[in-house]
Design a protein around this motif. Structure first.
Motif, PDB file in Angstrom:
ATOM      1  N   GLY A  51     -32.582 -19.316 -69.742  1.00 21.72           N
ATOM      2  CA  GLY A  51     -31.338 -19.887 -68.722  1.00 21.72           C
ATOM      3  C   GLY A  51     -30.528 -20.918 -69.844  1.00 21.72           C
ATOM      4  O   GLY A  51     -30.083 -21.674 -68.965  1.00 21.72           O
ATOM      5  N   MET A  52     -30.796 -20.867 -70.899  1.00 24.28           N
ATOM      6  CA  MET A  52     -30.425 -22.639 -71.952  1.00 24.28           C
ATOM      7  C   MET A  52     -29.644 -22.072 -72.078  1.00 24.28           C
ATOM      8  O   MET A  52     -28.941 -22.882 -72.898  1.00 24.28           O
ATOM      9  N   CYS A  53     -28.419 -21.028 -72.093  1.00 24.48           N
ATOM     10  CA  CYS A  53     -26.996 -20.961 -72.128  1.00 24.48           C
ATOM     11  C   CYS A  53     -26.724 -19.219 -71.639  1.00 24.48           C
ATOM     12  O   CYS A  53     -27.538 -18.929 -70.669  1.00 24.48           O
ATOM     13  N   VAL A  54     -25.160 -19.510 -71.184  1.00 27.75           N
ATOM     14  CA  VAL A  54     -25.045 -18.130 -70.690  1.00 27.75           C
ATOM     15  C   VAL A  54     -24.111 -17.775 -71.788  1.00 27.75           C
ATOM     16  O   VAL A  54     -23.268 -17.745 -72.540  1.00 27.75           O
ATOM     17  N   LEU A  55     -24.521 -16.486 -71.401  1.00 29.08           N
ATOM     18  CA  LEU A  55     -23.555 -14.978 -71.972  1.00 29.08           C
ATOM     19  C   LEU A  55     -21.844 -14.574 -71.245  1.00 29.08           C
ATOM     20  O   LEU A  55     -22.669 -13.814 -70.150  1.00 29.08           O
ATOM     21  N   PHE A  56     -21.030 -15.017 -71.315  1.00 31.09           N
ATOM     22  CA  PHE A  56     -19.979 -14.534 -70.505  1.00 31.09           C
ATOM     23  C   PHE A  56     -19.662 -13.139 -71.574  1.00 31.09           C
ATOM     24  O   PHE A  56     -19.685 -12.790 -73.146  1.00 31.09           O
ATOM     25  N   VAL A  57     -19.591 -11.688 -71.361  1.00 32.39           N
ATOM     26  CA  VAL A  57     -19.026 -10.221 -72.049  1.00 32.39           C
ATOM     27  C   VAL A  57     -18.274 -10.261 -70.843  1.00 32.39           C
ATOM     28  O   VAL A  57     -17.951 -10.395 -69.737  1.00 32.39           O
ATOM     29  N   GLY A  58     -17.284  -9.289 -72.203  1.00 38.79           N
ATOM     30  CA  GLY A  58     -16.158  -8.414 -71.369  1.00 38.79           C
ATOM     31  C   GLY A  58     -16.626  -7.039 -71.368  1.00 38.79           C
ATOM     32  O   GLY A  58     -17.077  -6.268 -72.839  1.00 38.79           O
ATOM     33  N   ARG A  59     -16.177  -6.152 -70.790  1.00 40.49           N
ATOM     34  CA  ARG A  59     -16.908  -4.866 -70.867  1.00 40.49           C
ATOM     35  C   ARG A  59     -15.009  -3.752 -70.581  1.00 40.49           C
ATOM     36  O   ARG A  59     -14.455  -4.278 -69.958  1.00 40.49           O
ATOM     37  N   GLU A  60     -14.832  -3.598 -72.102  1.00 34.37           N
ATOM     38  CA  GLU A  60     -14.348  -2.461 -71.528  1.00 34.37           C
ATOM     39  C   GLU A  60     -14.285  -0.626 -71.072  1.00 34.37           C
ATOM     40  O   GLU A  60     -15.476  -0.370 -71.773  1.00 34.37           O
ATOM     41  N   ARG A  61     -13.728  -0.378 -70.027  1.00 34.41           N
ATOM     42  CA  ARG A  61     -14.263   1.077 -69.047  1.00 34.41           C
ATOM     43  C   ARG A  61     -15.717   0.832 -69.317  1.00 34.41           C
ATOM     44  O   ARG A  61     -16.786   2.187 -70.570  1.00 34.41           O
ATOM     45  N   GLY A  62     -16.980  -0.109 -69.272  1.00 31.41           N
ATOM     46  CA  GLY A  62     -17.846  -0.112 -69.203  1.00 31.41           C
ATOM     47  C   GLY A  62     -18.742  -0.623 -70.289  1.00 31.41           C
ATOM     48  O   GLY A  62     -20.258  -1.017 -70.368  1.00 31.41           O
ATOM     49  N   LYS A  63     -18.092  -0.475 -71.129  1.00 28.53           N
ATOM     50  CA  LYS A  63     -18.504  -1.040 -72.709  1.00 28.53           C
ATOM     51  C   LYS A  63     -18.725  -2.404 -73.059  1.00 28.53           C
ATOM     52  O   LYS A  63     -17.823  -2.929 -73.339  1.00 28.53           O
ATOM     53  N   ILE A  64     -19.658  -3.212 -73.745  1.00 28.22           N
ATOM     54  CA  ILE A  64     -19.537  -4.653 -74.047  1.00 28.22           C
ATOM     55  C   ILE A  64     -18.768  -4.556 -75.246  1.00 28.22           C
ATOM     56  O   ILE A  64     -19.445  -4.296 -76.578  1.00 28.22           O
ATOM     57  N   GLY A  65     -17.548  -5.209 -74.858  1.00 23.71           N
ATOM     58  CA  GLY A  65     -16.833  -5.350 -77.095  1.00 23.71           C
ATOM     59  C   GLY A  65     -16.492  -6.660 -76.830  1.00 23.71           C
ATOM     60  O   GLY A  65     -16.193  -7.534 -78.110  1.00 23.71           O
ATOM     61  N   VAL A  66     -17.695  -7.653 -75.636  1.00 21.78           N
ATOM     62  CA  VAL A  66     -16.317  -8.883 -75.727  1.00 21.78           C
ATOM     63  C   VAL A  66     -17.980  -9.840 -75.961  1.00 21.78           C
ATOM     64  O   VAL A  66     -18.440  -9.710 -74.887  1.00 21.78           O
ATOM     65  N   VAL A  67     -17.934 -11.294 -76.216  1.00 22.84           N
ATOM     66  CA  VAL A  67     -19.082 -11.781 -75.580  1.00 22.84           C
ATOM     67  C   VAL A  67     -18.375 -13.735 -76.043  1.00 22.84           C
ATOM     68  O   VAL A  67     -17.955 -13.682 -77.227  1.00 22.84           O
ATOM     69  N   ILE A  68     -19.231 -14.384 -75.400  1.00 27.08           N
ATOM     70  CA  ILE A  68     -18.976 -15.749 -75.929  1.00 27.08           C
ATOM     71  C   ILE A  68     -20.302 -16.801 -74.673  1.00 27.08           C
ATOM     72  O   ILE A  68     -20.578 -15.987 -73.776  1.00 27.08           O
ATOM     73  N   GLY A  69     -20.464 -17.251 -76.492  1.00 28.81           N
ATOM     74  CA  GLY A  69     -21.834 -18.033 -75.604  1.00 28.81           C
ATOM     75  C   GLY A  69     -21.549 -19.673 -75.644  1.00 28.81           C
ATOM     76  O   GLY A  69     -21.496 -19.701 -76.192  1.00 28.81           O
ATOM     77  N   LEU A  70     -21.847 -19.651 -74.700  1.00 27.76           N
ATOM     78  CA  LEU A  70     -22.014 -21.143 -73.650  1.00 27.76           C
ATOM     79  C   LEU A  70     -23.459 -21.946 -73.732  1.00 27.76           C
ATOM     80  O   LEU A  70     -23.719 -21.938 -73.076  1.00 27.76           O
TER      81      LEU A  70
END
Length: 143
Positions: A51-70
């Motif tokens: 829980g020391m960072c968050v990962l936002f993921v973008g899914r396209e048709r259910g598959k992860i294709g993008v990640v942004i870590g903050l």
């Protein structure tokens, strides 16, 4: 927003999604000559699972294709966040659909600023495509 969705992964989801996350995080870490010596995909995994960072993921048709870590930071009493990872072939499509939502989420969570350590090439992209307005040159001497 079509088939592209956003999700903020919970710490307990990281292990299950690791096979999709690792190549994206690796590409992000290796895209910056300073970052490559500071952070690895395994470092980001440990931060996300605790829980020391968050990962936002973008899914396209259910598959992860993008990640942004903050990762949240505190600089002299001012709460902010650092971009510790950003990658994916559909990153610009994800940005168009969800970047404003992520920025709003940061504001709601008390952040006053968002930083990203970036080489000259990435700094230009962050400023022209993601709305960053200031930059400075990070210099480092390895000891």
């Amino acid at each position: 927003m079509g088939d592209l969705t956003i999700e903020m992964l919970e710490p307990e989801q990281i292990a299950d999604e690791w096979s999709a996350l690792r190549p994206l995080l690796k590409a992000s870490c290796e895209s910056n000559e300073v970052g490559i010596s500071d952070i690895t995909p395994d470092d980001i995994r440990a931060l996300a699972e605790t829980g020391m960072c968050v990962l936002f993921v973008g899914r396209e048709r259910g598959k992860i294709g993008v990640v942004i870590g903050l990762q949240f930071t505190d600089t002299n009493g001012h709460k902010g966040a650092d971009v510790i990872a950003m990658a994916g072939e559909r990153l610009m499509k994800f940005r168009d659909a969800y970047w404003g939502l992520i920025l709003d989420w940061l504001k709601v969570n008390g952040c006053e600023f968002l930083d990203a350590y970036a080489n000259d090439r990435l700094a230009k992209i962050y400023k022209s495509k993601f709305g960053f307005t200031k930059s400075c040159q990070l210099v480092r001497m390895m000891l």
